[in-house]
Write a protein that holds these residues in place. Structure first.
Motif, PDB file in Angstrom:
ATOM      1  N   SER A   5      31.281  39.986 -10.780  1.00 38.20           N
ATOM      2  CA  SER A   5      29.946  40.335 -11.215  1.00 38.20           C
ATOM      3  C   SER A   5      29.856  40.691 -12.683  1.00 38.20           C
ATOM      4  N   THR A 110      26.312  37.843 -13.508  1.00 37.62           N
ATOM      5  CA  THR A 110      24.920  38.281 -13.517  1.00 37.62           C
ATOM      6  C   THR A 110      24.386  38.124 -14.920  1.00 37.62           C
ATOM      7  N   ASN A 119      21.377  36.184 -10.788  1.00 40.28           N
ATOM      8  CA  ASN A 119      22.678  36.384 -10.148  1.00 40.28           C
ATOM      9  C   ASN A 119      23.313  35.021  -9.849  1.00 40.28           C
ATOM     10  N   PRO A 154      17.915  41.684  -9.383  1.00 41.53           N
ATOM     11  CA  PRO A 154      19.258  41.516  -8.826  1.00 41.53           C
ATOM     12  C   PRO A 154      19.230  41.358  -7.319  1.00 41.53           C
TER      13      PRO A 154
END
Length: 391
Positions: A5, A110, A119, A154
């Motif tokens: 991430s 992200t 994302n 998100p």
């Protein structure tokens, strides 16, 4: 390779950029079709591609694609921290700053610009293929402009997806039919209770070293999930693939197989080795089982202090079994023994923290090496992208 991430905080900035002519763009797109990016991430209708890498400056370059819009970018990559800082051009004379953070495993990214968040997942990991953006032009002419509409808040990422061929079969595993391997389909089949189909989809990923797929198949055969019979040998085979990559749950479960002699020889040395590695990596069930190994003492030397100390660690990590055992032990053993166990547990906490730091550093190192390998020979492409940012 998987990339984990990323959080990007983008601040709008304007710099002077030359116009990108239609013939030049067409030529770049033709080169892309022939060569392909070194790395790419997709999701929420956006694609982030890494095309070039300058070894001297540690800069990367590539394209951000949304629908039929393609925006070049150049960014500085810090391999030690995984941070990416750069600019992407959205139109003639207009570009925006962005700040990104790559996580160690490399399976997701992200992308955030202004108040928008996208994302993304690595296209070379399970789930990536299913999130490829479509080829329709977006309604927003400048979809990445922080001042315009578009983007998403998100959301949870699906596990990554790729579709590798495989001719490998696990011992005792079902025969394969002709299916196109797909991680997401395999995971869904597992949840539906269709172990045969789950195996056909997940086995190719496991055999090429995918930790998640190997662990899922190991659990399926270990406990007879999804309508499949218990097959200790097959479970051990798949656990070993993930355990060799230091996956804590697979290490612990492989230790249990050797402790109990399920599909593999009953072996106290191997059981202790796998359970110890898993326990030190923070696997709660392994911490309890490793303590139990010392309490019973039939496969290793009996050691009450070591057993109680590991149950203390497991209890702190949330193990109810360890907590229940400790409540009984405290009533039955001498206070002096409990004090020794407390001292040993203190040592174990420091040991666990150190081992986990080393493991995290090793994962970062593997990710760095994989990225460098993927970017070999991209210097020429980098110069083409850099030319678009020259005065």
């Amino acid at each position: 390779m998987k990339l984990a991430s990323l959080t990007l905080a983008c601040v709008a900035a304007t710099i002077a950029l030359p116009a990108v002519t239609a013939p030049a763009l067409a030529q770049q797109q033709q080169q892309q079709q022939q060569q392909g990016p070194a790395l790419a991430f997709v999701g929420d209708g956006l694609r982030f591609e890494i095309w070039g890498y300058d070894k001297q400056t540690s800069e990367i370059g590539g394209y951000i694609i949304m629908g039929q819009n393609q925006f070049p970018y150049i960014a500085k990559l810090d391999f030690d921290t995984g941070r990416i800082v750069g600019k992407f051009a959205v139109s003639k004379g207009e570009a925006y700053d962005f700040d990104a953070q790559l996580a160690p495993q490399g399976e997701a990214l992200t992308f955030r610009t202004g108040a928008k968040t996208y994302n993304l997942v690595n296209v070379d990991s399970p789930g990536g293929q299913s999130q490829q953006p479509n080829n329709q032009p977006p309604a927003d002419p400048n979809p990445l402009d922080p001042n315009s509409g578009g983007g998403n808040t998100p959301s949870n990422n699906n596990p990554p997806n790729n579709n590798p061929p495989s001719n490998n079969n696990a011992g005792g595993a079902p025969a394969q039919n002709a299916v196109e391997p797909d991680f997401d389909e395999g995971f869904a089949a597992l949840q539906r209770g269709d172990g045969q189909l789950a195996y056909q989809h997940l086995e190719p990923f496991a055999m090429r070293g995918d930790v998640d797929a190997a662990r899922l198949l190991g659990v399926m055969f270990h406990y007879g999930k999804a309508g499949m019979p218990v097959d200790g040998a097959a479970a051990a085979k798949f656990y070993k693939i993930a355990a060799d990559q230091n996956d804590p749950q697979s290490l612990g479960n492989l230790g249990v197989l050797h402790r109990d002699g399920i599909g593999v020889p009953r072996d106290g040395k191997l059981a202790a080795d796998y359970l110890s590695r898993a326990a030190n990596l923070g696997e709660v069930a392994a911490q309890f089982s490793y303590g139990e190994l010392f309490w019973v003492g039939d496969l290793v030397d009996q050691d009450d202090v070591e057993a109680i100390a590991w149950w203390m660690i497991a209890s702190e990590s949330g193990s109810r079994q360890a907590r229940d055992n400790l409540s009984v032990v405290r009533r039955e053993v001498e206070p002096e023994l409990m004090q020794k166990a407390e001292s040993r547990a203190k040592e174990l906490r420091a040991q666990i923290a150190k081992i986990q730091d080393i493991d995290a550093a090793a994962k970062r190192k593997r990710t760095e090496e994989s990225m460098i390998e993927a970017m070999q020979g991209l210097d020429d492409r980098m110069s083409e992208i850099e030319s678009m940012f020259e005065e």
